[in-house]
Design a protein around this motif. Sequence first.
Motif, mmCIF file in Angstrom:
data_model
loop_
_atom_site.group_PDB
_atom_site.id
_atom_site.type_symbol
_atom_site.label_atom_id
_atom_site.label_comp_id
_atom_site.label_asym_id
_atom_site.label_seq_id
_atom_site.Cartn_x
_atom_site.Cartn_y
_atom_site.Cartn_z
ATOM 1 N N LEU A 69 55.352 83.607 99.801
ATOM 2 C CA LEU A 69 56.615 83.955 100.465
ATOM 3 C C LEU A 69 56.908 82.975 101.595
ATOM 4 O O LEU A 69 58.058 82.571 101.796
ATOM 5 C CB LEU A 69 56.580 85.395 100.994
ATOM 6 C CG LEU A 69 56.661 86.484 99.942
ATOM 7 C CD1 LEU A 69 56.464 87.858 100.588
ATOM 8 C CD2 LEU A 69 57.981 86.432 99.177
ATOM 9 N N PHE A 70 55.875 82.590 102.327
ATOM 10 C CA PHE A 70 56.061 81.601 103.387
ATOM 11 C C PHE A 70 56.645 80.315 102.805
ATOM 12 O O PHE A 70 57.583 79.741 103.346
ATOM 13 C CB PHE A 70 54.738 81.327 104.109
ATOM 14 C CG PHE A 70 54.893 80.431 105.295
ATOM 15 C CD1 PHE A 70 55.195 80.962 106.540
ATOM 16 C CD2 PHE A 70 54.760 79.053 105.177
ATOM 17 C CE1 PHE A 70 55.360 80.132 107.647
ATOM 18 C CE2 PHE A 70 54.927 78.216 106.266
ATOM 19 C CZ PHE A 70 55.232 78.754 107.504
ATOM 20 N N ALA A 71 56.095 79.866 101.694
ATOM 21 C CA ALA A 71 56.588 78.641 101.049
ATOM 22 C C ALA A 71 58.026 78.818 100.560
ATOM 23 O O ALA A 71 58.855 77.916 100.724
ATOM 24 C CB ALA A 71 55.666 78.254 99.893
ATOM 25 N N ILE A 72 58.331 79.964 99.987
ATOM 26 C CA ILE A 72 59.689 80.231 99.487
ATOM 27 C C ILE A 72 60.700 80.207 100.624
ATOM 28 O O ILE A 72 61.749 79.568 100.525
ATOM 29 C CB ILE A 72 59.735 81.575 98.730
ATOM 30 C CG1 ILE A 72 59.037 81.431 97.376
ATOM 31 C CG2 ILE A 72 61.178 82.070 98.565
ATOM 32 C CD1 ILE A 72 58.793 82.750 96.651
ATOM 33 N N TYR A 73 60.389 80.883 101.715
ATOM 34 C CA TYR A 73 61.323 80.909 102.838
ATOM 35 C C TYR A 73 61.376 79.564 103.565
ATOM 36 O O TYR A 73 62.404 79.215 104.144
ATOM 37 C CB TYR A 73 60.999 82.061 103.798
ATOM 38 C CG TYR A 73 61.478 83.386 103.262
ATOM 39 C CD1 TYR A 73 62.824 83.741 103.328
ATOM 40 C CD2 TYR A 73 60.606 84.285 102.663
ATOM 41 C CE1 TYR A 73 63.281 84.952 102.819
ATOM 42 C CE2 TYR A 73 61.049 85.497 102.150
ATOM 43 C CZ TYR A 73 62.383 85.822 102.229
ATOM 44 O OH TYR A 73 62.839 87.011 101.724
ATOM 45 N N THR A 74 60.305 78.814 103.514
ATOM 46 C CA THR A 74 60.316 77.468 104.089
ATOM 47 C C THR A 74 61.252 76.559 103.301
ATOM 48 O O THR A 74 62.032 75.801 103.885
ATOM 49 C CB THR A 74 58.887 76.872 104.105
ATOM 50 O OG1 THR A 74 58.059 77.693 104.920
ATOM 51 C CG2 THR A 74 58.883 75.463 104.651
ATOM 52 N N GLU A 75 61.193 76.646 101.991
ATOM 53 C CA GLU A 75 62.089 75.860 101.140
ATOM 54 C C GLU A 75 63.546 76.274 101.334
ATOM 55 O O GLU A 75 64.443 75.462 101.276
ATOM 56 C CB GLU A 75 61.716 76.045 99.669
ATOM 57 C CG GLU A 75 60.432 75.403 99.282
ATOM 58 C CD GLU A 75 60.020 75.746 97.860
ATOM 59 O OE1 GLU A 75 60.673 76.580 97.192
ATOM 60 O OE2 GLU A 75 59.015 75.176 97.404
ATOM 61 N N ASN A 76 63.742 77.588 101.485
ATOM 62 C CA ASN A 76 65.062 78.180 101.704
ATOM 63 C C ASN A 76 66.052 77.842 100.585
ATOM 64 O O ASN A 76 67.224 77.613 100.834
ATOM 65 C CB ASN A 76 65.629 77.782 103.068
ATOM 66 C CG ASN A 76 66.723 78.733 103.515
ATOM 67 O OD1 ASN A 76 66.753 79.898 103.123
ATOM 68 N ND2 ASN A 76 67.644 78.235 104.324
ATOM 69 N N ASN A 77 65.569 77.844 99.341
ATOM 70 C CA ASN A 77 66.439 77.706 98.180
ATOM 71 C C ASN A 77 67.105 79.068 97.979
ATOM 72 O O ASN A 77 66.435 80.058 97.682
ATOM 73 C CB ASN A 77 65.616 77.305 96.957
ATOM 74 C CG ASN A 77 66.427 77.223 95.684
ATOM 75 O OD1 ASN A 77 67.119 78.164 95.312
ATOM 76 N ND2 ASN A 77 66.309 76.095 95.007
ATOM 77 N N LYS A 78 68.409 79.120 98.147
ATOM 78 C CA LYS A 78 69.130 80.391 98.138
ATOM 79 C C LYS A 78 68.951 81.163 96.834
ATOM 80 O O LYS A 78 68.870 82.384 96.841
ATOM 81 C CB LYS A 78 70.595 80.169 98.445
ATOM 82 C CG LYS A 78 70.802 79.644 99.860
ATOM 83 C CD LYS A 78 72.235 79.749 100.319
ATOM 84 C CE LYS A 78 72.441 79.118 101.676
ATOM 85 N NZ LYS A 78 71.522 79.477 102.718
ATOM 86 N N GLU A 79 68.860 80.461 95.705
ATOM 87 C CA GLU A 79 68.680 81.140 94.423
ATOM 88 C C GLU A 79 67.304 81.808 94.351
ATOM 89 O O GLU A 79 67.189 82.959 93.918
ATOM 90 C CB GLU A 79 68.853 80.141 93.274
ATOM 91 C CG GLU A 79 68.856 80.792 91.917
ATOM 92 C CD GLU A 79 69.117 79.819 90.783
ATOM 93 O OE1 GLU A 79 69.397 80.303 89.678
ATOM 94 O OE2 GLU A 79 69.022 78.586 90.986
ATOM 95 N N ILE A 80 66.283 81.109 94.788
ATOM 96 C CA ILE A 80 64.929 81.668 94.752
ATOM 97 C C ILE A 80 64.785 82.794 95.775
ATOM 98 O O ILE A 80 64.243 83.860 95.462
ATOM 99 C CB ILE A 80 63.873 80.563 94.982
ATOM 100 C CG1 ILE A 80 63.925 79.550 93.836
ATOM 101 C CG2 ILE A 80 62.470 81.154 95.131
ATOM 102 C CD1 ILE A 80 63.102 78.303 94.055
ATOM 103 N N VAL A 81 65.278 82.588 96.975
ATOM 104 C CA VAL A 81 65.226 83.639 97.998
ATOM 105 C C VAL A 81 65.980 84.873 97.509
ATOM 106 O O VAL A 81 65.482 86.006 97.613
ATOM 107 C CB VAL A 81 65.788 83.134 99.349
ATOM 108 C CG1 VAL A 81 65.980 84.288 100.327
ATOM 109 C CG2 VAL A 81 64.866 82.073 99.940
#
Length: 174
Positions: free
Chosen positions: A142-154
């Motif tokens: 989750l940290f990596a996902i929110y760091t990337e901040n790709n709106k589709e993935i988030v």
Amino acid sequence: MQTPHYNPTQNAIFMDERVDNYEYTETWKHEVGHFVDHQMGWPSHGSQFENAIEMDMESFDQNGGREKLSDMMKELENSDVIDSRHVSDIFSGLFYNKRDMRMTIEKIYYEQGAAFYGHKDSYWNGTAGPQKAVEGEIFANLFAIYTENNKEIVGFIEKWFPRLTDKFKWILEN
């Protein structure tokens, strides 16, 4: 040369320098998530985080749970989310003890020609991995996902795991 990992005893992240820049940065974001988890006192190991995981997973066990999984997989296969190693690793941990559901998920990845990142059951259940591996890996992903901040993935992860993502954001904010 070591397998990329965060070592809490040494308070250090170890990386494989032989990989390309993309692989390195994808792994780095995840390992920094473990570092942050450790620096915050392992909130991933706390009952609030565990309860959020359990509550979201219960929705796949209740009436309509199979339909929910099917709907989630349809959305996954029709989006670029399927290419996120962090999402597939979350699936690997969340569904490791739900073999039939995990096989459904892995089949979608295979059919779409996408890589499925995850760990073996022995890692998730603590026999060959750390205690609370599911919680710790989900936190780091989750940290990596929110760091990337790709709106589709988030958006995908927040839609299908709302309690988990709300608790993760609450932990980081507080």
